[in-house]
Scaffold this active site. Structure first.
Site, PDB file in Angstrom:
ATOM      1  N   ASP A  35       0.857  -1.190   0.000  1.00 22.69           N
ATOM      2  CA  ASP A  35       0.000   0.000   0.000  1.00 22.69           C
ATOM      3  C   ASP A  35       0.903   1.253   0.000  1.00 22.69           C
ATOM      4  O   ASP A  35       1.707   1.427   0.927  1.00 22.69           O
ATOM      5  CB  ASP A  35      -0.882  -0.038   1.264  1.00 22.69           C
ATOM      6  CG  ASP A  35      -1.796   1.168   1.379  1.00 22.69           C
ATOM      7  OD1 ASP A  35      -1.714   2.073   0.526  1.00 22.69           O
ATOM      8  OD2 ASP A  35      -2.584   1.208   2.350  1.00 22.69           O
ATOM      9  N   GLU A  87      30.389   7.399   4.909  1.00 23.09           N
ATOM     10  CA  GLU A  87      30.487   5.975   5.228  1.00 23.09           C
ATOM     11  C   GLU A  87      30.416   5.158   3.938  1.00 23.09           C
ATOM     12  O   GLU A  87      30.322   3.940   3.968  1.00 23.09           O
ATOM     13  CB  GLU A  87      29.391   5.555   6.204  1.00 23.09           C
ATOM     14  CG  GLU A  87      27.978   5.870   5.739  1.00 23.09           C
ATOM     15  CD  GLU A  87      26.930   5.387   6.707  1.00 23.09           C
ATOM     16  OE1 GLU A  87      26.862   4.173   6.949  1.00 23.09           O
ATOM     17  OE2 GLU A  87      26.173   6.238   7.226  1.00 23.09           O
ATOM     18  N   CYS A 119      26.266   7.613  10.091  1.00 21.11           N
ATOM     19  CA  CYS A 119      25.727   8.923   9.710  1.00 21.11           C
ATOM     20  C   CYS A 119      26.266  10.067  10.556  1.00 21.11           C
ATOM     21  O   CYS A 119      25.981  11.235  10.277  1.00 21.11           O
ATOM     22  CB  CYS A 119      24.202   8.916   9.801  1.00 21.11           C
ATOM     23  SG  CYS A 119      23.446   7.763   8.672  1.00 21.11           S
ATOM     24  N   THR A 162      13.918   3.579   2.162  1.00 17.60           N
ATOM     25  CA  THR A 162      14.656   4.591   2.941  1.00 17.60           C
ATOM     26  C   THR A 162      16.058   4.807   2.367  1.00 17.60           C
ATOM     27  O   THR A 162      16.954   5.246   3.078  1.00 17.60           O
ATOM     28  CB  THR A 162      14.722   4.228   4.442  1.00 17.60           C
ATOM     29  OG1 THR A 162      15.540   3.048   4.604  1.00 17.60           O
ATOM     30  CG2 THR A 162      13.359   3.955   5.024  1.00 17.60           C
ATOM     31  N   SER A 212      17.093  -0.599  15.219  1.00 16.20           N
ATOM     32  CA  SER A 212      17.823   0.653  14.964  1.00 16.20           C
ATOM     33  C   SER A 212      16.990   1.861  15.389  1.00 16.20           C
ATOM     34  O   SER A 212      17.540   2.862  15.861  1.00 16.20           O
ATOM     35  CB  SER A 212      18.238   0.760  13.491  1.00 16.20           C
ATOM     36  OG  SER A 212      17.132   1.033  12.650  1.00 16.20           O
ATOM     37  N   HIS A 253      18.526  13.966  12.677  1.00 13.33           N
ATOM     38  CA  HIS A 253      18.989  13.064  11.613  1.00 13.33           C
ATOM     39  C   HIS A 253      17.732  12.381  11.041  1.00 13.33           C
ATOM     40  O   HIS A 253      16.902  11.881  11.800  1.00 13.33           O
ATOM     41  CB  HIS A 253      19.959  12.028  12.185  1.00 13.33           C
ATOM     42  CG  HIS A 253      20.229  10.909  11.230  1.00 13.33           C
ATOM     43  ND1 HIS A 253      20.722  11.135   9.971  1.00 13.33           N
ATOM     44  CD2 HIS A 253      20.037   9.569  11.322  1.00 13.33           C
ATOM     45  CE1 HIS A 253      20.835   9.977   9.338  1.00 13.33           C
ATOM     46  NE2 HIS A 253      20.422   9.015  10.136  1.00 13.33           N
ATOM     47  N   LYS A 262       9.117  10.665  15.561  1.00  8.39           N
ATOM     48  CA  LYS A 262       9.280   9.789  16.735  1.00  8.39           C
ATOM     49  C   LYS A 262      10.302  10.404  17.695  1.00  8.39           C
ATOM     50  O   LYS A 262      10.124  10.394  18.907  1.00  8.39           O
ATOM     51  CB  LYS A 262       9.795   8.404  16.299  1.00  8.39           C
ATOM     52  CG  LYS A 262       8.787   7.518  15.580  1.00  8.39           C
ATOM     53  CD  LYS A 262       9.487   6.216  15.161  1.00  8.39           C
ATOM     54  CE  LYS A 262       8.695   5.375  14.189  1.00  8.39           C
ATOM     55  NZ  LYS A 262       7.587   4.650  14.757  1.00  8.39           N
ATOM     56  N   ASN A 308      17.277   9.174   2.568  1.00  6.12           N
ATOM     57  CA  ASN A 308      18.381   9.202   3.538  1.00  6.12           C
ATOM     58  C   ASN A 308      19.678   9.483   2.800  1.00  6.12           C
ATOM     59  O   ASN A 308      20.029   8.760   1.870  1.00  6.12           O
ATOM     60  CB  ASN A 308      18.464   7.855   4.273  1.00  6.12           C
ATOM     61  CG  ASN A 308      19.403   7.920   5.485  1.00  6.12           C
ATOM     62  OD1 ASN A 308      20.050   8.935   5.732  1.00  6.12           O
ATOM     63  ND2 ASN A 308      19.457   6.839   6.242  1.00  6.12           N
ATOM     64  N   SER A 340      24.641   5.182  13.439  1.00  6.04           N
ATOM     65  CA  SER A 340      24.429   3.829  13.949  1.00  6.04           C
ATOM     66  C   SER A 340      25.719   3.231  14.471  1.00  6.04           C
ATOM     67  O   SER A 340      26.818   3.595  14.038  1.00  6.04           O
ATOM     68  CB  SER A 340      23.886   2.941  12.833  1.00  6.04           C
ATOM     69  OG  SER A 340      22.511   3.157  12.686  1.00  6.04           O
TER      70      SER A 340
HETATM   71  P1  HMG Z   1       8.911  -2.150   8.010  1.00  9.40           P
HETATM   72  O1  HMG Z   1       9.001  -3.179   9.060  1.00  9.40           O
HETATM   73  O2  HMG Z   1       8.728  -2.603   6.614  1.00  9.40           O
HETATM   74  O3  HMG Z   1       7.753  -1.123   8.316  1.00  9.40           O
HETATM   75  O4  HMG Z   1      10.239  -1.243   8.029  1.00  9.40           O
HETATM   76  P2  HMG Z   1       6.718  -1.097   9.541  1.00  9.40           P
HETATM   77  O5  HMG Z   1       5.838  -2.277   9.493  1.00  9.40           O
HETATM   78  O6  HMG Z   1       7.433  -0.798  10.824  1.00  9.40           O
HETATM   79  O7  HMG Z   1       5.873   0.180   9.112  1.00  9.40           O
HETATM   80  C1  HMG Z   1       6.436   1.450   9.089  1.00  9.40           C
HETATM   81  C2  HMG Z   1       5.378   2.463   9.497  1.00  9.40           C
HETATM   82  O8  HMG Z   1       4.364   2.482   8.487  1.00  9.40           O
HETATM   83  C3  HMG Z   1       4.675   2.103  10.798  1.00  9.40           C
HETATM   84  O9  HMG Z   1       4.409   3.332  11.465  1.00  9.40           O
HETATM   85  C4  HMG Z   1       3.371   1.475  10.325  1.00  9.40           C
HETATM   86  O10 HMG Z   1       2.313   1.576  11.268  1.00  9.40           O
HETATM   87  C5  HMG Z   1       3.085   2.301   9.087  1.00  9.40           C
HETATM   88  P3  HMG Z   1       4.856   3.528  13.013  1.00  9.40           P
HETATM   89  O11 HMG Z   1       4.119   2.482  13.772  1.00  9.40           O
HETATM   90  O12 HMG Z   1       6.348   3.292  13.051  1.00  9.40           O
HETATM   91  O13 HMG Z   1       4.485   4.931  13.337  1.00  9.40           O
HETATM   92  N1  HMG Z   1       2.218   1.663   8.101  1.00  9.40           N
HETATM   93  C6  HMG Z   1       1.264   2.295   7.419  1.00  9.40           C
HETATM   94  N2  HMG Z   1       0.846   3.569   7.445  1.00  9.40           N
HETATM   95  C7  HMG Z   1      -0.176   3.938   6.591  1.00  9.40           C
HETATM   96  N3  HMG Z   1      -0.777   3.060   5.745  1.00  9.40           N
HETATM   97  C8  HMG Z   1      -0.383   1.757   5.688  1.00  9.40           C
HETATM   98  C9  HMG Z   1       0.673   1.327   6.554  1.00  9.40           C
HETATM   99  N4  HMG Z   1       1.315   0.158   6.748  1.00  9.40           N
HETATM  100  C10 HMG Z   1       2.253   0.365   7.695  1.00  9.40           C
HETATM  101  N5  HMG Z   1      -0.981   0.925   4.845  1.00  9.40           N
HETATM  102  C11 HMG Z   1      11.909   0.270   8.855  1.00  9.40           C
HETATM  103  C12 HMG Z   1      10.405   0.067   8.595  1.00  9.40           C
HETATM  104  C13 HMG Z   1      12.123   1.725   9.240  1.00  9.40           C
HETATM  105  C14 HMG Z   1      12.337  -0.639  10.001  1.00  9.40           C
HETATM  106  C15 HMG Z   1      12.688  -0.064   7.557  1.00  9.40           C
HETATM  107  O14 HMG Z   1      12.331   0.819   6.518  1.00  9.40           O
HETATM  108  C16 HMG Z   1      14.184  -0.032   7.731  1.00  9.40           C
HETATM  109  O15 HMG Z   1      14.802  -1.003   8.167  1.00  9.40           O
HETATM  110  N6  HMG Z   1      14.850   1.131   7.370  1.00  9.40           N
HETATM  111  C17 HMG Z   1      16.311   1.262   7.485  1.00  9.40           C
HETATM  112  C18 HMG Z   1      16.760   1.484   8.921  1.00  9.40           C
HETATM  113  C19 HMG Z   1      16.456   2.873   9.448  1.00  9.40           C
HETATM  114  O16 HMG Z   1      16.206   3.797   8.696  1.00  9.40           O
HETATM  115  N7  HMG Z   1      16.557   3.027  10.785  1.00  9.40           N
HETATM  116  C20 HMG Z   1      16.337   4.307  11.404  1.00  9.40           C
HETATM  117  C21 HMG Z   1      17.102   4.484  12.713  1.00  9.40           C
HETATM  118  S1  HMG Z   1      18.841   4.117  12.523  1.00  9.40           S
HETATM  119  C22 HMG Z   1      19.487   5.521  11.712  1.00  9.40           C
HETATM  120  O17 HMG Z   1      18.839   6.512  11.582  1.00  9.40           O
HETATM  121  C23 HMG Z   1      20.886   5.407  11.162  1.00  9.40           C
HETATM  122  C24 HMG Z   1      20.968   5.214   9.665  1.00  9.40           C
HETATM  123  O18 HMG Z   1      20.683   6.438   9.002  1.00  9.40           O
HETATM  124  C25 HMG Z   1      22.337   4.663   9.251  1.00  9.40           C
HETATM  125  C26 HMG Z   1      23.593   5.389   9.707  1.00  9.40           C
HETATM  126  O19 HMG Z   1      23.734   5.862  10.827  1.00  9.40           O
HETATM  127  O20 HMG Z   1      24.537   5.347   8.912  1.00  9.40           O
HETATM  128  C27 HMG Z   1      19.939   4.199   9.168  1.00  9.40           C
END
Ligand code: HMG
Length: 413
Positions: A35, A87, A119, A162, A212, A253, A262, A308, A340
């Site tokens: 979706d 990185e 990051c 992302t 994460s 970030h 969040k 990102n 991270s």
């Molecule tokens: P996921 O498991 O596919 O998604 O991955 P989900 O099931 O958690 O859903 C995401 C959100 O969408 C949720 O909202 C759902 O409710 C909503 P929340 O509960 O979180 O508020 N949702 C919907 N909303 C509207 N309509 C719908 C619907 N379905 C679901 N139909 C995840 C999400 C972020 C885990 C994934 O994308 C991922 O692994 N991303 C990469 C890691 C990341 O970005 N981490 C962030 C923190 S770490 C960081 O920032 C460092 C980094 O930049 C690296 C560095 O430092 O170098 C990553």
């Protein structure tokens, strides 16, 4: 008499470089049978930048740096330090900064190196540059700090929506037109966690996605509380009302836009939990939503359209904020950088009197408008590295053209 810590130092000019192609996330969602609202509302993302083979970390970094030097009208002989936070470099030994130094023809008598911690690498560079100037060691010279990365998780992974790519270059000096940092007023938080990593030889990052997010929130709470204690001690903010409400805006970030939301709700929670006066949770959610919309959301529109950019994400947020809000001159904002692994820092600064003009000079609207939307098939070819090089490079940019023997080759337009 002023101490050096009280003398102004910070960001004087900022410029951005992004790939010339992007994928609409609704197209990606449909291709993955998901979706589209999950990406647009659930993650807060609209589009993501997709780098082609000629757009590597060096070319993005050099393109952004050339623009920043032009905006600041800085004679390169006045530079004493060049740091690239990244990185996703192009070599295990030769830093991206070294390529940029050569491509821009910068002076020989300067320090040139990369900084790395996921990051956070760009913020490590910024803090080093700021403290180098504040200490007096710079002797009147300025620094060029560049954050440049290509964020890749791989096709059909949870992290796929992302991804992104881009560079933010900043001139750091003692006449900070954009942001004067509160030198020495920061809060750090570091823990040894395995939330995100990229094993040697891998192009794509691995991530324990939900964990994460937890690590990020844990870090922001500690870093924010550390900053708040120092800001109160230095009398930059009052102790008798929530610190986050005394900031005119906050930039986080932004791995995806929902993460900033969040983080902000978490920061407010810290303020409320630590407050001497009791608070009413039933009215807080409305207040928090309003606060987020006014103080944080204006920083997110560029991130929502680029994705990102790892080290540059916080500074893309700063650029987005100043591009959207022209009322921030001489007002204090808060910034949170997360890398991270993990290390992080919350810091603050005063927006400079010429910040809006400086950001207008970065021509962010025309950068976005000049991009081409790609199909999902083209995206797959770019991810598989089977798309052709785009020739010639758009004006003002650098392009990687291939490896001649062991030397990476670039052209400038
Ligand atoms: P996921 O498991 O596919 O998604 O991955 P989900 O099931 O958690 O859903 C995401 C959100 O969408 C949720 O909202 C759902 O409710 C909503 P929340 O509960 O979180 O508020 N949702 C919907 N909303 C509207 N309509 C719908 C619907 N379905 C679901 N139909 C995840 C999400 C972020 C885990 C994934 O994308 C991922 O692994 N991303 C990469 C890691 C990341 O970005 N981490 C962030 C923190 S770490 C960081 O920032 C460092 C980094 O930049 C690296 C560095 O430092 O170098 C990553």
């Amino acid at each position: 008499m002023k101490t050096r810590l009280d003398a102004p130092v910070g960001i004087d000019a900022l410029a951005v470089a992004i790939p010339h192609r992007y994928l609409d996330l609704e197209d990606l969602a449909r291709a993955r049978d998901i979706d589209p609202a999950k990406y647009t509302q659930g993650l807060g993302a609209r589009e993501m930048a997709v780098a082609e083979p000629g757009e590597d970390t060096v070319s993005l970094a050099a393109s952004a740096a050339r623009r920043a030097l032009h905006i600041a009208q800085l004679d390169p002989r006045d530079l004493g330090l060049l740091i690239v936070g990244t990185e996703t470099g192009v070599d295990h030994s030769k830093p991206v900064a070294s390529f940029v130094h050569g491509l821009l023809g910068l002076p020989r008598a300067m320090r040139v190196y990369d900084t790395q911690h996921a990051c956070y690498g760009g913020t490590a560079g910024l803090m080093t540059a700021v403290e180098w100037i504040a200490s007096g060691a710079a002797g009147g010279r300025s620094a060029l700090v560049i954050c440049a990365d290509i964020a890749r998780y791989g096709v059909a992974t949870a992290g796929e929506p992302t991804q992104g790519a881009g560079a933010v270059a900043m001139i750091v000096s003692s006449s900070p037109s954009i942001l004067e940092l509160d030198v020495g007023v920061t809060g750090a938080s570091s823990t040894h966690v395995h939330d995100f990593w990229r094993p040697l030889g891998h192009r794509e990052a691995q991530v324990d996605g939900h964990y994460s997010v937890e690590c990020y929130l844990d870090a922001v709470a500690t870093a924010y509380r550390g900053w708040r204690a120092r800001a109160i001690a230095r009398e930059l903010i009052r102790a008798d009302s929530p610190a986050s409400e005394q900031l005119a805006a906050l930039c986080y970030h932004v791995p995806f836009c929902k993460m900033a939301r969040k983080a902000h709700l978490h920061v407010r929670r810290c303020d409320l939990e630590d407050a001497a006066a009791p608070w009413d949770p039933s009215t807080e959610s409305l207040r928090a939503e309003t606060h987020f919309r006014n103080q944080v959301e204006p920083s997110l529109h560029l991130c929502a359209r680029i994705g990102n950019v790892y080290t540059g994400s916080l500074y893309l947020g700063l650029a987005g904020l100043l591009h959207t809000r022209g009322d921030l001159a001489r007002r204090r904002i808060g910034l949170f950088s997360y890398g991270s692994g993990c290390t992080s820092e919350f810091f603050s600064g005063l927006i400079g009197p010429r910040a809006s003009d400086r950001i207008a000079a970065a021509q962010l609207d025309s950068l976005l408008a000049s991009r081409a939307r790609i199909s999902i098939d083209e995206y797959h070819r770019l991810m598989a590295l089977t798309a052709p090089l785009l020739e010639p490079p758009p004006p003002g940019t650098f392009r990687f053209t291939g490896v001649d023997a062991h030397r990476r080759q670039y052209v400038a337009a």
